[in-house]
Design an enzyme around this catalytic site. Structure first.
Site, PDB file in Angstrom:
ATOM      1  N   LYS A 280      -3.817  42.547  25.235  1.00 44.53           N
ATOM      2  CA  LYS A 280      -4.935  41.451  26.068  1.00 44.53           C
ATOM      3  C   LYS A 280      -4.569  42.826  27.108  1.00 44.53           C
ATOM      4  O   LYS A 280      -5.464  42.541  27.808  1.00 44.53           O
ATOM      5  CB  LYS A 280      -3.900  40.651  26.336  1.00 44.53           C
TER       6      LYS A 280
ATOM      7  N   LYS B 214      -6.578  38.805  12.594  1.00 45.76           N
ATOM      8  CA  LYS B 214      -5.905  37.522  12.710  1.00 45.76           C
ATOM      9  C   LYS B 214      -7.509  36.515  13.192  1.00 45.76           C
ATOM     10  O   LYS B 214      -7.837  36.905  13.907  1.00 45.76           O
ATOM     11  CB  LYS B 214      -4.766  37.721  13.664  1.00 45.76           C
TER      12      LYS B 214
ATOM     13  N   LYS C 226      -8.950  32.082  18.515  1.00 41.23           N
ATOM     14  CA  LYS C 226     -10.291  32.023  19.148  1.00 41.23           C
ATOM     15  C   LYS C 226     -10.910  32.611  20.000  1.00 41.23           C
ATOM     16  O   LYS C 226     -12.487  32.661  20.377  1.00 41.23           O
ATOM     17  CB  LYS C 226      -9.719  30.256  20.323  1.00 41.23           C
TER      18      LYS C 226
HETATM   19  P1  TYM Z   1      -1.422  29.963  21.492  1.00 41.89           P
HETATM   20  O1  TYM Z   1      -1.789  28.960  21.607  1.00 41.89           O
HETATM   21  O2  TYM Z   1      -2.248  31.412  20.570  1.00 41.89           O
HETATM   22  O3  TYM Z   1      -1.037  29.615  19.767  1.00 41.89           O
HETATM   23  C1  TYM Z   1      -0.931  28.466  19.348  1.00 41.89           C
HETATM   24  C2  TYM Z   1       0.006  28.332  18.030  1.00 41.89           C
HETATM   25  O4  TYM Z   1      -1.002  28.855  16.828  1.00 41.89           O
HETATM   26  C3  TYM Z   1      -0.631  29.497  16.067  1.00 41.89           C
HETATM   27  N1  TYM Z   1      -1.432  30.894  15.794  1.00 41.89           N
HETATM   28  C4  TYM Z   1      -2.397  31.046  14.529  1.00 41.89           C
HETATM   29  N2  TYM Z   1      -0.698  30.726  13.383  1.00 41.89           N
HETATM   30  C5  TYM Z   1      -1.304  31.568  12.358  1.00 41.89           C
HETATM   31  N3  TYM Z   1      -2.207  32.295  11.932  1.00 41.89           N
HETATM   32  C6  TYM Z   1      -3.302  32.013  12.725  1.00 41.89           C
HETATM   33  N4  TYM Z   1      -4.646  33.160  12.699  1.00 41.89           N
HETATM   34  C7  TYM Z   1      -3.284  31.826  14.279  1.00 41.89           C
HETATM   35  N5  TYM Z   1      -3.419  31.800  15.100  1.00 41.89           N
HETATM   36  C8  TYM Z   1      -2.401  31.195  16.355  1.00 41.89           C
HETATM   37  C9  TYM Z   1       0.232  30.199  17.228  1.00 41.89           C
HETATM   38  O5  TYM Z   1       1.430  31.743  16.551  1.00 41.89           O
HETATM   39  C10 TYM Z   1       0.907  29.310  17.618  1.00 41.89           C
HETATM   40  O6  TYM Z   1       2.115  29.325  17.228  1.00 41.89           O
HETATM   41  N6  TYM Z   1       2.368  31.605  23.439  1.00 41.89           N
HETATM   42  C11 TYM Z   1       2.146  31.021  23.052  1.00 41.89           C
HETATM   43  C12 TYM Z   1       1.910  29.025  23.604  1.00 41.89           C
HETATM   44  C13 TYM Z   1       3.348  29.502  23.505  1.00 41.89           C
HETATM   45  C14 TYM Z   1       4.522  28.943  23.094  1.00 41.89           C
HETATM   46  C15 TYM Z   1       5.100  28.304  24.047  1.00 41.89           C
HETATM   47  C16 TYM Z   1       4.386  28.210  21.765  1.00 41.89           C
HETATM   48  C17 TYM Z   1       3.899  29.320  24.996  1.00 41.89           C
HETATM   49  N7  TYM Z   1       4.845  28.748  25.328  1.00 41.89           N
HETATM   50  C18 TYM Z   1       6.769  27.872  23.549  1.00 41.89           C
HETATM   51  C19 TYM Z   1       6.294  28.687  21.659  1.00 41.89           C
HETATM   52  C20 TYM Z   1       7.758  27.972  22.094  1.00 41.89           C
HETATM   53  C21 TYM Z   1       0.190  30.978  22.620  1.00 41.89           C
HETATM   54  O7  TYM Z   1      -0.727  31.632  23.181  1.00 41.89           O
HETATM   55  O8  TYM Z   1      -0.398  30.274  21.377  1.00 41.89           O
END
Ligand code: TYM
Length: 333
Positions: free
Chosen positions: A113, A195, A198
């Site tokens: 990032k 990956k 979004k």
């Molecule tokens: P975020 O919002 O980027 O993504 C949410 C969840 O989706 C999964 N994910 C994927 N899994 C498989 N293939 C992909 N291409 C893909 N893109 C996204 C992510 O691994 C995630 O599980 N930091 C985290 C949010 C968060 C969080 C937490 C998660 C904040 N606090 C506490 C667990 C526990 C995030 O930005 O996820």
């Protein structure tokens, strides 16, 4: 009884990767009566990248409705906005004092990032995993269902929890990450080496859970594969085909081996149509349910309020336990 905790950022769109890698598992875990499930919209994490206020507001409500539309049930799980529960920010500060700068510097997501947002490498971006640790530790989570890209953050959460416990005794439950057998990393349809995200500048690489059926079909038909003709699950040499097989397996509720066997002899074009059609069917109910929910903002806000109240009550107990272990004078009354 196991406590399950996870969160998603309410930014941009909910992708097929988010659904397959994480949210689909949340639904499965919610269905088990022995689980206590808590899911958050990680809106405090979202502002580590600059957001337009109106878009941020709309996206946040939209994601709340989406989580319900794709299967979360507010009568079974706690579903809330992270920013409604002040304990997250407070615990993050405390944990900052038990986390080393060097550890944060090494985080893959921070490095990625920082490279992407060179004009805004703010402290929040670096501190992001500590806030995530606070999220998880506040609720005494046993399991954290996420996609592959979040595992490093769960590792650091474990390290921080163990460090605190070593100093003060048994303050935090040490959580474990949980990734799905298939689909922990769904790749871009246009660049199967990276990956599905979004923030992908090429919208054809990303499926939104709210894409219309014809848009989904078009994106799958254009999916990048390889110059071979053989359908085989071989992530190293056939990244595009392997990604399609993974998506197909989840969409049809089968194993990768099973769909790989079923698709023998198909032409690539036919495989893409089959995957597209299965994904359309998987996502079809979400769209209409979403439209229904997003039309009733008062109901969404009421659900979010109830969720925040339940979450705060749990979070407050853990926070006070830690503050007392550190030696803070408790506020009276
Ligand atoms: P975020 O919002 O980027 O993504 C949410 C969840 O989706 C999964 N994910 C994927 N899994 C498989 N293939 C992909 N291409 C893909 N893109 C996204 C992510 O691994 C995630 O599980 N930091 C985290 C949010 C968060 C969080 C937490 C998660 C904040 N606090 C506490 C667990 C526990 C995030 O930005 O996820």
């Amino acid at each position: 009884m196991k406590t399950i905790y996870s969160a998603i950022q309410p930014s941009g769109i909910m992708t097929l990767g988010n659904y397959i890698g994480a949210v689909n598992n949340w639904n499965n875990m919610q269905a088990d009566k022995d689980n206590k499930c808590i899911f958050a919209l990680a809106d405090l994490h979202t502002i580590t990248v600059r957001q337009n206020p109106q878009d941020f507001f709309n996206n946040s409500l939209s994601f709340y409705a989406l989580l319900m539309a794709v299967g979360l049930d507010v009568n079974k799980s706690i579903v809330y906005f992270q920013s409604h529960v002040r304990q997250h920010s407070e615990l993050a500060w405390l944990l900052n004092c038990y986390t080393y700068v060097g550890e944060m510097n090494r985080m893959t997501q921070f490095k990625d990032k920082s490279a992407k947002h060179v004009d805004n490498i703010n402290m929040g971006l670096m501190d992001y995993p500590v806030l995530m640790a606070a999220d998880i530790l506040l609720y005494g989570a046993d399991l954290v269902p996420v996609g592959y890209d979040q595992l490093q953050h769960i590792e650091i959460t474990r390290d921080i929890a163990l460090r605190v416990n070593n100093i003060y005794g048994d303050v935090f439950k040490v959580p474990e990450g949980f990734i799905p057998k298939v689909g922990a990393k769904i790749m871009s349809l246009q660049d199967p080496e990276s990956k599905m995200s979004k923030s992908d500048p090429n919208p054809n690489g990303v499926i939104s859970c709210l894409d219309a059926p014809e848009v989904i079909m078009k994106k799958f038909k254009r999916a990048v594969t390889d110059s071979d003709t053989r359908i085989a699950y071989d992530p190293e040499n056939k990244a595009g085909i392997s990604n399609l097989l993974r998506i197909l397996a989840v969409a049809e509720g089968k194993s990768v081996e099973q769909v790989e066997a079923e698709c023998q002899g198909l032409r690539y074009g036919d495989l893409k149509v089959r995957v597209g059609e299965s994904v359309v069917e998987m996502l079809r109910p979400f769209r209409s349910e979403y439209d229904r929910l997003i039309a009733d903002k008062a109901y969404l806000l009421k659900c979010a309020k109830d969720g925040a109240e339940k979450a705060s009550a749990i979070a407050e107990v853990t926070l006070n336990k830690f503050k007392s272990a550190i030696g803070f004078v408790p506020r009276q009354g």
